[in-house]
Structure formats: structure tokens, C-alpha cells
Design an enzyme around this catalytic site. Structure first.
Site, mmCIF file in Angstrom:
data_model
loop_
_atom_site.group_PDB
_atom_site.id
_atom_site.type_symbol
_atom_site.label_atom_id
_atom_site.label_comp_id
_atom_site.label_asym_id
_atom_site.label_seq_id
_atom_site.Cartn_x
_atom_site.Cartn_y
_atom_site.Cartn_z
ATOM 1 N N ARG A 198 -0.811 7.391 4.321
ATOM 2 C CA ARG A 198 0.201 6.336 4.442
ATOM 3 C C ARG A 198 1.635 6.862 4.536
ATOM 4 O O ARG A 198 2.568 6.212 4.054
ATOM 5 C CB ARG A 198 0.095 5.344 3.272
ATOM 6 C CG ARG A 198 -1.260 4.658 3.171
ATOM 7 C CD ARG A 198 -1.586 3.804 4.385
ATOM 8 N NE ARG A 198 -2.891 3.199 4.251
ATOM 9 C CZ ARG A 198 -4.027 3.720 4.736
ATOM 10 N NH1 ARG A 198 -3.999 4.856 5.408
ATOM 11 N NH2 ARG A 198 -5.179 3.126 4.561
ATOM 12 N N SER A 229 -1.338 -4.689 1.379
ATOM 13 C CA SER A 229 -1.470 -3.883 0.162
ATOM 14 C C SER A 229 -0.094 -3.427 -0.312
ATOM 15 O O SER A 229 0.691 -2.892 0.468
ATOM 16 C CB SER A 229 -2.351 -2.663 0.422
ATOM 17 O OG SER A 229 -3.670 -3.061 0.717
ATOM 18 N N GLU A 251 3.439 1.014 -1.154
ATOM 19 C CA GLU A 251 3.404 1.163 0.301
ATOM 20 C C GLU A 251 4.569 0.406 0.917
ATOM 21 O O GLU A 251 5.131 0.818 1.930
ATOM 22 C CB GLU A 251 2.094 0.611 0.874
ATOM 23 C CG GLU A 251 0.879 1.472 0.647
ATOM 24 C CD GLU A 251 -0.316 0.974 1.441
ATOM 25 O OE1 GLU A 251 -0.116 0.339 2.491
ATOM 26 O OE2 GLU A 251 -1.457 1.217 1.020
#
Length: 321
Positions: free
Chosen positions: A193, A244, A314
Site C-alpha cells: 500500500r 479500509s 491507509e
């Protein structure tokens, strides 16, 4: 650069920079761009929160992006790139400087050898469906991702044990001086990520992906649809969210850690931890960005206390909090 505007120029003092700028929209000559002041960003983010952009523009070509960037550079304004707004938490105070939205940079090309060339604003989920209908393998994972091509490259978006880095061939970025560079996956230093473009001042304008053509169309379509239905059945889509919130630690999924603490349904202001999936925060009742940030920090504190683990978001915070 000469600026023109059809409206009278009433001066105002910028809250962020202290400089004087025309209050009216500004048209950039030789482009289709109009730079507008004080545009609300709440409707342009998936959280549906956030204050105004001090200045806002939505270019339709790379050349228009270059002109917009030059306008900001001439005035020493900070620049923020806004894609689909799906992985952002914009401050209630808004964003200083110029916000460049890529939502109209939606150009893509599929070639018979399995290459996809896509502009920064192209929705990655739409690319996944178009690839599946051709029987091309390699993007089945992306069907439920709400972001754009540009943002997906920057954060190395992924799902179902696959990610952008698996198929990226090249990315075209716009440098602060207006020049363009082509970067390879090795230069982006992808990891879970993230990439070297996070926190960078280079702007993604285009990406090239390499898929595997020649697959069974029905099988690829079935797998793509299965992935979509799985996401819909396990994740909340009925209220605004960013997807998320936290990256998964190596030990356990972030959602599992949060769920074990009994935090599903916990609410601060209008922000709530989703009951269906604990790694989602929902805007359930006209939440403010500040509510969401407080809830993020509360979850981090509880996980740290109980599990001795630090959850890293994130979601990217933009503006002053």
C-alpha cells in the site's frame, strides 16, 4: 502567464497565504481550464466531508494540467492532487493553494498485446470490467476498488492478494517544473500500500498496465463478478466511507484486531466504526472530518494499549487538522 476572466476582479485576502488574489474564476488562455475559488470538496470525496479548496481546477488534458501547475507555481501556491477522493480525509478547514482534480482525465486505450494505457482519472474498477469482458486476466481484483488510476498507483492499491505493482509497466508523472518523466516499477519502489510517490510532489498523469490476454472470457468475468459480490457481502457500501482505514499489520488483519476490542458500532460525532467490517469508518450522520480523525486516533490508541501494535492509516489526511 497572462490571466483572463470574464467577471470583474474583486480582490480578497487568502486565509492561507496572506496574498491577494482575484475572487472571480480565472480562465487560463489557450486551455479549457477555469480555476475557481472556494469550491466545496465535501461532495468530491467518498467520505463526503471536507472544507473548500482555496482554488480548484479540473483539467481535461495533460497540457491543461501543465498550465494549471504553472499558474500555481507563478503564485507560490501549494498544489494538491485530487483523484476519485476515495482514500482521502480532507480537513474541515479545506485545502490551501490549488487543488487539481483528475476526475476529467478519463482516457484509456486497450491494445491487442494486453497493454492498457489509462489516464490518472480513469476509475480502476471500470478498467477491470473492460479487461474482463475481453478475457484479459490480471485485474479481477480491482473490480471493487473505488479509486482512480493515479491514486491506485501512488498507494499501490490492491485486494484479493493482488495489487497494481503486479501489472504496472510504466507511469507518467508531471514534475513541479512542468516537465514529464516516465518511471518504471523499480523506480517506484512498491511495497504494501505504498510507493515512492506518496508524499512526493510529482503528479501521476498516466499509467500503462500489462495484462494477460487470451483467457476464457466467461471464466474471467465470473471471477471478477465473484470478487465484486464478495466485497459487497463483507464490506459496507450503504454509507460514505474511504474503504479500509488501516493497513493490515503482519500479524493479523486490522479489522480483526479492532473487532476483538468490541469497537464495532462505536461512534464519535457522526462517524462510526462499521458493524459489518471493523476496518471501515462510516459517515453515518453528517460527520465532520474532525469526528473521523478522532475516531481513527481512538482506534489506534485502543489497539496500541491492548495489542501493543501501531495501526497505520491507509487514508491520507489533507489540510490542517
Amino acid at each position: 502567464m497572462t490571466l483572463s476572466s470574464d467577471a470583474p476582479r474583486t480582490e480578497k485576502r487568502s486565509f492561507y497565504t496572506g496574498q491577494s488574489f482575484p475572487r472571480s474564476p480565472v480562465h487560463l488562455p489557450g486551455t479549457d481550464c477555469t480555476i475557481r475559488p472556494q469550491i466545496s470538496l465535501g461532495k468530491l470525496t467518498s467520505f463526503r466531508v471536507g472544507g473548500p479548496a482555496e482554488w480548484y481546477v479540473s483539467p481535461r488534458s495533460i497540457e491543461d494540467m501543465q498550465a494549471s501547475l504553472a499558474w500555481a507555481q507563478d503564485r507560490s501556491l501549494p498544489v494538491t492532487l485530487l483523484g476519485a477522493g476515495s482514500n482521502l480525509l480532507v480537513s474541515d478547514r479545506g485545502i490551501p493553494g490549488l487543488t487539481i482534480a483528475t476526475r476529467h482525465l478519463r482516457h484509456s486505450q486497450f491494445t491487442e498485446d494486453g497493454l492498457i494505457t489509462a489516464s490518472a482519472g480513469e476509475p480502476i474498477a471500470r478498467l477491470a470490467w473492460r479487461a474482463a469482458k475481453r478475457g484479459w486476466q490480471g485485474m479481477e481484483w480491482a473490480v471493487g476498488i473505488p479509486g482512480s488510476m493515479g491514486g491506485s498507483v501512488v498507494m499501490n492499491a490492491g485486494a484479493h492478494r493482488a495489487c497494481v505493482a503486479d501489472s504496472l509497466v510504466e507511469v507518467l508523472v508531471l514534475n513541479p517544473n512542468g516537465s514529464l518523466d516516465r518511471l518504471t516499477p523499480e523506480e517506484l519502489d512498491f511495497s504494501y500500500r505504498t510507493s515512492t510517490l506518496q508524499g512526493d510532489n510529482r503528479l501521476v498523469v498516466q499509467a500503462i498496465l500489462k495484462l494477460q490476454p487470451g483467457g476464457d472470457r466467461e471464466e474471467v468475468m465470473a471471477q471478477t463478478n465473484y470478487n465484486l459480490q464478495h466485497r459487497k457481502s463483507t464490506q459496507p457500501y450503504h454509507l460514505p466511507s474511504c474503504g479500509s482505514v488501516f493497513r493490515n499489520p503482519k500479524s493479523h488483519a486490522a479489522g480483526w484486531l479492532i473487532e476483538q476490542l468490541g469497537l464495532k458500532g462505536y461512534q464519535i460525532g457522526g462517524a462510526q466504526i462499521a458493524r459489518r467490517h471493523a476496518n471501515f469508518i462510516l459517515n453515518c450522520d453528517r460527520a465532520k472530518a474532525g469526528d473521523i480523525l478522532q475516531l481513527i486516533q481512538y482506534v489506534q490508541e485502543k489497539v496500541e494499549q491492548h495489542w501493543s501494535l501501531t495501526l497505520h492509516p491507509e487514508v491520507k489526511l489533507i489540510g490542517e487538522f
